[in-house]
Design an enzyme around this catalytic site. Structure first.
Site, mmCIF file in Angstrom:
data_model
loop_
_atom_site.group_PDB
_atom_site.id
_atom_site.type_symbol
_atom_site.label_atom_id
_atom_site.label_comp_id
_atom_site.label_asym_id
_atom_site.label_seq_id
_atom_site.Cartn_x
_atom_site.Cartn_y
_atom_site.Cartn_z
ATOM 1 N N GLY A 239 0.756 -1.240 0.000
ATOM 2 C CA GLY A 239 0.000 0.000 0.000
ATOM 3 C C GLY A 239 0.785 1.287 0.000
ATOM 4 O O GLY A 239 0.197 2.357 -0.220
ATOM 5 N N GLU A 273 4.030 -6.751 1.783
ATOM 6 C CA GLU A 273 3.616 -7.078 0.410
ATOM 7 C C GLU A 273 3.644 -5.848 -0.486
ATOM 8 O O GLU A 273 2.621 -5.465 -1.072
ATOM 9 C CB GLU A 273 2.206 -7.668 0.424
ATOM 10 C CG GLU A 273 2.053 -8.909 1.278
ATOM 11 C CD GLU A 273 0.603 -9.392 1.345
ATOM 12 O OE1 GLU A 273 -0.307 -8.676 0.887
ATOM 13 O OE2 GLU A 273 0.394 -10.498 1.872
ATOM 14 N N PRO A 274 4.770 -5.178 -0.605
ATOM 15 C CA PRO A 274 4.800 -3.972 -1.439
ATOM 16 C C PRO A 274 4.699 -4.320 -2.918
ATOM 17 O O PRO A 274 5.239 -5.328 -3.366
ATOM 18 C CB PRO A 274 6.175 -3.374 -1.127
ATOM 19 C CG PRO A 274 7.023 -4.568 -0.822
ATOM 20 C CD PRO A 274 6.117 -5.536 -0.110
ATOM 21 N N ARG A 276 3.474 -1.400 -5.761
ATOM 22 C CA ARG A 276 3.680 -0.135 -6.462
ATOM 23 C C ARG A 276 4.989 0.565 -6.091
ATOM 24 O O ARG A 276 5.696 1.077 -6.954
ATOM 25 C CB ARG A 276 2.502 0.788 -6.134
ATOM 26 C CG ARG A 276 2.496 2.065 -6.919
ATOM 27 C CD ARG A 276 1.405 3.015 -6.423
ATOM 28 N NE ARG A 276 0.197 2.376 -6.017
ATOM 29 C CZ ARG A 276 -0.914 2.286 -6.765
ATOM 30 N NH1 ARG A 276 -0.944 2.816 -7.962
ATOM 31 N NH2 ARG A 276 -1.987 1.682 -6.295
ATOM 32 N N ARG A 312 -5.305 2.825 -15.951
ATOM 33 C CA ARG A 312 -5.393 3.595 -14.703
ATOM 34 C C ARG A 312 -6.043 4.975 -14.888
ATOM 35 O O ARG A 312 -6.890 5.356 -14.095
ATOM 36 C CB ARG A 312 -4.019 3.721 -14.027
ATOM 37 C CG ARG A 312 -3.375 2.382 -13.694
ATOM 38 C CD ARG A 312 -2.172 2.493 -12.767
ATOM 39 N NE ARG A 312 -2.587 2.869 -11.438
ATOM 40 C CZ ARG A 312 -2.470 4.071 -10.939
ATOM 41 N NH1 ARG A 312 -1.910 5.024 -11.635
ATOM 42 N NH2 ARG A 312 -2.900 4.325 -9.728
ATOM 43 N N CYS A 342 -12.537 2.924 -29.018
ATOM 44 C CA CYS A 342 -13.831 3.562 -29.232
ATOM 45 C C CYS A 342 -14.585 3.757 -27.926
ATOM 46 O O CYS A 342 -15.635 3.129 -27.700
ATOM 47 C CB CYS A 342 -14.648 2.724 -30.205
ATOM 48 S SG CYS A 342 -13.738 2.520 -31.720
ATOM 49 N N GLU A 343 -14.056 4.551 -27.060
ATOM 50 C CA GLU A 343 -14.686 4.880 -25.780
ATOM 51 C C GLU A 343 -14.247 6.293 -25.426
ATOM 52 O O GLU A 343 -13.051 6.601 -25.530
ATOM 53 C CB GLU A 343 -14.145 3.991 -24.646
ATOM 54 C CG GLU A 343 -14.331 2.535 -24.801
ATOM 55 C CD GLU A 343 -15.489 1.972 -23.986
ATOM 56 O OE1 GLU A 343 -16.145 2.731 -23.246
ATOM 57 O OE2 GLU A 343 -15.718 0.767 -24.122
HETATM 58 N N1 LLP Z 1 -1.377 -6.978 -0.699
HETATM 59 C C1 LLP Z 1 -2.686 -7.051 -0.956
HETATM 60 C C2 LLP Z 1 -3.511 -7.992 -0.193
HETATM 61 C C3 LLP Z 1 -3.262 -6.241 -1.946
HETATM 62 O O1 LLP Z 1 -4.563 -6.323 -2.193
HETATM 63 C C4 LLP Z 1 -2.438 -5.341 -2.670
HETATM 64 C C5 LLP Z 1 -3.008 -4.491 -3.713
HETATM 65 C C6 LLP Z 1 -1.068 -5.299 -2.366
HETATM 66 C C7 LLP Z 1 -0.567 -6.122 -1.374
HETATM 67 C C8 LLP Z 1 -0.102 -4.387 -3.077
HETATM 68 O O2 LLP Z 1 -0.426 -3.064 -2.900
HETATM 69 P P1 LLP Z 1 0.568 -1.894 -3.374
HETATM 70 O O3 LLP Z 1 1.812 -1.946 -2.518
HETATM 71 O O4 LLP Z 1 0.872 -2.102 -4.804
HETATM 72 O O5 LLP Z 1 -0.214 -0.662 -3.140
HETATM 73 N N2 LLP Z 1 -4.952 -1.365 -9.659
HETATM 74 C C9 LLP Z 1 -4.825 -0.349 -8.650
HETATM 75 C C10 LLP Z 1 -4.208 -0.888 -7.366
HETATM 76 C C11 LLP Z 1 -4.949 -2.057 -6.777
HETATM 77 C C12 LLP Z 1 -4.261 -2.619 -5.580
HETATM 78 C C13 LLP Z 1 -4.896 -3.882 -5.146
HETATM 79 N N3 LLP Z 1 -4.235 -4.526 -4.045
HETATM 80 C C14 LLP Z 1 -4.040 0.821 -9.229
HETATM 81 O O6 LLP Z 1 -3.677 0.758 -10.393
HETATM 82 O O7 LLP Z 1 -3.806 1.802 -8.549
#
Ligand code: LLP
Length: 417
Positions: A239, A273-274, A276, A312, A342-343
């Site tokens: 997150g 669980e990083p 992004r 996104r 086409c959107e």
């Molecule tokens: N762990 C779990 C249980 C998750 O659901 C997620 C992301 C992560 C880890 C990794 O999160 P991060 O560190 O990447 O923030 N498609 C969206 C983001 C959806 C994230 C879903 N879960 C976007 O493009 O912003």
């Protein structure tokens, strides 16, 4: 921090000019920097040194085999949410004992695959899933290592579509039900309770929500211990946000310090669980301008990348900076940067001041390394873009551009037609 920069007004990824990559693979194409990926992973890992921890890179953000292989080599585990992600992780050489499996809707065949593979832990998100996993493990004469995912009801103050830890969300179990679920789990013969997990949302740009959530979960662990249920793994999810525009998210060190302070002297092994924060700024999407057009009320720059390549902006109104691959001295223009789909929702940027461009020019859509390719589709029968990894002065096509033949792979016309 990333390794996309200008030399003599030409954008380079590390030591490779993007023009050279485009000459070889065309556009649109994803380009990742090996040095940035590696740097981000190691920086994140360093923020937790000194406490027992395991980084399980979140496969959903970028699941290219080469990217996963790079992290495997740096000691990463994997956060997966499907049988497909498990398959990718194993193919890339991530040891199964470093894989954690989350997700609200695991299918029975996926659960079996993960049990047979010997993953570290399942994050269970409902009573019914708990029952199913106990049943599957019994049938396979195994014991399923599990955590229950708790929904800590904390507002991560991010886009509603990517916040996950509030009561109204489908994820995890609320703090009351989770205790009941732990009691049931402790009584089941084919599951072994080893952890607690949670994830509050994505693109979070402050530490406070992470700290609040951790305090809630620590209380839960104390309650569980008083019931004789001991917890060895504490999975905090991912997150941590990145800078797309003007956000100033905490540096991983600041995030790490805040977490470790809130954690106190817990004996648990931390799982992080990083996604992004590791890959987001390590990748770009390169696209070519096809046409420019003056509308009555606004100008349009029509490019060859579309919402099927990077969804996104269309889905979350997400901001991605757009930079010229070759800088010029001309004035800027204000325009919508749109794709061929086409959107009306097919745009990469709306009402954006960008460098003056003409048909044939190349643009780099920045910060596209996370949830870029992984969310791409074949909508409008558009072959998916290639992925390229740059390492110093070399580049490698780590996924080829799809062909028209790929588009119809597996389709057949029944004999009655
Ligand atoms: N762990 C779990 C249980 C998750 O659901 C997620 C992301 C992560 C880890 C990794 O999160 P991060 O560190 O990447 O923030 N498609 C969206 C983001 C959806 C994230 C879903 N879960 C976007 O493009 O912003």
């Amino acid at each position: 921090m990333h390794h996309f920069h200008y030399r003599d007004n030409h954008m380079f990824c590390e030591d490779v000019p993007l023009l050279k990559i485009v000459e070889n693979v065309g556009t649109p194409s994803y380009v990742y920097s090996h040095a940035t990926l590696r740097h981000h992973f190691l920086t994140f890992q360093k923020a937790f040194e000194g406490v027992p921890h395991l980084i399980c890179f979140s496969a959903k953000s970028n699941s290219n085999l080469a990217v996963l292989k790079l992290f495997a080599g740096l000691g990463s585990g994997l956060d997966i949410v499907s049988g497909g992600e498990l398959f990718r992780g194993l193919q890339a050489g991530i040891p199964p004992e470093r894989i954690v499996y989350s997700g609200v809707g695991k299918r029975e065949d996926e659960i079996e695959y993960a049990l047979q593979s010997g993953v570290l832990m399942f994050s269970i998100e409902s009573f019914q899933e708990l029952e199913l996993i106990n049943h599957c493990a019994g049938r396979l004469k195994k014991k399923a290592p599990i955590a229950l995912r708790v929904n800590p009801d904390v507002d991560p103050k991010t886009h509603p579509y990517i916040s996950t830890g509030l009561k109204e969300h489908k994820f995890g179990l609320d703090t009351k039900s989770v205790v009941e679920a732990y009691k049931s789990a402790a009584a089941f013969s084919h599951v072994e309770v080893i952890g607690v997990s949670y994830h509050i949302g994505s693109q979070v740009t402050e530490v406070a929500p992470f700290v609040d959530a951790l305090h809630h979960v620590k209380e839960l662990i104390t309650t569980l211990e008083s019931l004789g249920i001991s917890i060895s793994y504490l999975d905090l999810g991912g997150g941590l946000g990145i800078t797309y525009d003007r956000e100033s998210p905490p540096h991983p060190n600041e995030y790490g310090r805040a977490i470790l302070e809130a954690l106190g002297d817990s004996p648990c092994t931390l799982i992080l669980e990083p996604g992004r924060v590791i890959v987001g700024n390590a990748g770009i999407l390169v696209t070519r301008v096809l046409y420019t057009k003056r509308g009555e009320t606004k100008d349009f720059v029509i490019v060859d990348a579309a919402m099927n390549d990077l969804v996104r902006p269309s889905l979350y109104k997400a901001y991605h900076a757009i930079e010229p691959v070759v800088r010029n001295e001309k004035d800027t223009i204000r325009a919508d940067v749109v794709g061929p789909i086409c959107e009306s929702a097919d745009f990469l940027a709306k009402d954006r001041e960008i460098p003056h461009v003409e048909a044939g020019d190349l643009l780099a859509v920045m910060s596209a390394g996370a949830y870029g390719f992984t969310m791409s589709s074949n909508y409008n029968s558009r072959p998916r873009a290639p992925e390229v990894m740059v390492n110093q002065d070399q580049f490698y096509v780590v996924r080829e551009r799809e062909s028209y033949e790929d588009l119809i792979k597996g389709e057949s016309i029944p004999p009655f037609l």
